[in-house]
Design an enzyme around this catalytic site. Sequence first.
Site, PDB file in Angstrom:
ATOM      1  N   ASP A 180       0.855  -1.174   0.000  1.00 13.96           N
ATOM      2  CA  ASP A 180       0.000   0.000   0.000  1.00 13.96           C
ATOM      3  C   ASP A 180       0.891   1.223   0.000  1.00 13.96           C
ATOM      4  OD1 ASP A 180      -2.761   1.272   0.562  1.00 13.96           O
ATOM      5  OD2 ASP A 180      -1.441   2.145   2.077  1.00 13.96           O
ATOM      6  N   GLU A 183      -1.769  -1.465  -6.192  1.00 13.09           N
ATOM      7  CA  GLU A 183      -2.987  -0.853  -6.700  1.00 13.09           C
ATOM      8  C   GLU A 183      -2.755  -0.169  -8.031  1.00 13.09           C
ATOM      9  OE1 GLU A 183      -6.173   0.701  -3.480  1.00 13.09           O
ATOM     10  OE2 GLU A 183      -4.069   1.145  -3.111  1.00 13.09           O
ATOM     11  N   ASP A 243      -3.803   1.331   6.542  1.00  9.90           N
ATOM     12  CA  ASP A 243      -2.872   1.016   5.458  1.00  9.90           C
ATOM     13  C   ASP A 243      -2.480  -0.460   5.450  1.00  9.90           C
ATOM     14  OD1 ASP A 243      -3.037   3.674   4.894  1.00  9.90           O
ATOM     15  OD2 ASP A 243      -1.098   4.197   5.808  1.00  9.90           O
TER      16      ASP A 243
END
Length: 401
Positions: A186, A271, A353
Site C-alpha cells: 500500500d 494498486e 494502510d
Amino acid sequence: MLTAHKIALNPNNRQRTYFLKASGIARFAYNWGLSEWQRQYGEWKEDNTRPKPSQMALRRQLNAIKHEQFPWMLEVTKNAPQMAIIQLGEAFKNFFAGRNKYPTFRKKGIHDRFSLTNDQFHIDGSGIRIPNLGWVRMHEALRFTGKIMSATISRVASRWFVSITVEIPEQSMQPVAENQGAVGVDLGISALATLSTEEEPIIGPKAHTALLNRLTRLARSLSRKQKNSQNRKKTKVKLAKLHAKISNIRKDALHKLSTALTSRFDTIGIEDLNVRGMMKNRCLARSIADMSFHEFRRHVEYKAHRRGGIVVVADRWFASSKICSCCGYKLDVLPLSVREWICPTCHTQHDRDHNAAVNLKNLAVSSTVSACGEEGAGFDRKIKVKPASMKQEVNSIATYG
Ligand SMILES: [Zn+2]
C-alpha cells in the site's frame, strides 16, 4: 542464455511446397552424412592414418559433390543441407558425451524440418523473410529481445512452425526471488509504503518528511500571495523546485523498495492508482504521489519479470481500505481521516494502510491461483517463459502469465 520461441506459420501454397522440399533436402543430407560418417569411421578403424569423420569435413565433401550428384539441392537455401550436417555433428557429440543414443536415420514425415542461420532470414514484427521465398506470416511476433541466432522450420501434422533461437543477455535474467511468497503493498504519502507483512511501514528518507512539511507551508503561503505579484512568482518557482526535489527523493526510495520487494517476494499485489493520495495538501502531494506511483509500478513490473515473478495490479474500484482482510466484510464508507477501525462483524482491529496491504496480497494470491490452478512454484516456472510484453488483462487485474 539461449532460449527459443516456437511460432505457428501461415505459409501460402508456394511456401508450403518450398518447406517440404527444404525439409526433404535436409533429411537427405543428414542421412547422407550419417552413412558417410559410418563408412569413414570404418575406414579409420582399419587404417588410423585416415581421417576420422567430422561434420566440418562432411560439409566440405558434400559441397564438393552436390553440383554434380545432387543438383536439386541448389533449389533451396544452402542452409538446409549444411545445418542438417551440423546437427548430425551435434548428435554425435551428444552420443560421445553419453547424453544421447547413437544417431539414427531421419524418416520422411517424422519431424520434417530444416534450419536457417541468422544471415538467411529476417524477422520483422509478425513476419519472417526467407531469401527466394519472401515473407511468411507468423501467428505472433517474437517474444524475446536479444540476438537472433537461428531458426528451425518444422512440420507438426499439417501445420508449419518456426522455432527462433535467441540469445538473451545474462544480466537481463536474475535469480528468482527468495521464497517469501506473496506481499501486498500500500503506497502512501507520509509513509512511503506499508507492506502486508508485520514489518513497520516504510517511512522513506528523513529529508522526505521534512521537505513534505515545507511543501505544505509553501503551498499555504502561495495561496495568501496576491495574484500576479512578484512575490507570488518567486514562491511559485520555489514550489516547483521543491516539488522536483521531493519527487526525486521519492523516486529513488521507491526504486530501492521495488528492488528489495522483487528480490524477496515472487508475487506482489499493488494498486492501479493511488486513489488515497488525496490526503492532506491535495493537489501537490497528490501529483507527486501519482507520479512516483507510476514509476514504482513500472519498476516493480520489470524487476519482477526479470526474476520470473508476478505482479497483480488491483483496479481502481478495488476497495482495498474498506474491506476487512479477516472476514471480507466491506464498509460503506471509511473517511480518509480514520487511520484505525474495528470490523463490525469479526471485531478485528485494523490499521488502515496495513489492512489495505493485506487485501492487495490476498487479491494477488487468489488471482494467481485462478489464473493457472495452482499457487507457488508451478506458477513460477510457467511465468518464466513469458516476457513482460505478454501482459494480459484478466478480469481487470493485470498479471504476467
Ligand atoms: Zn471482519
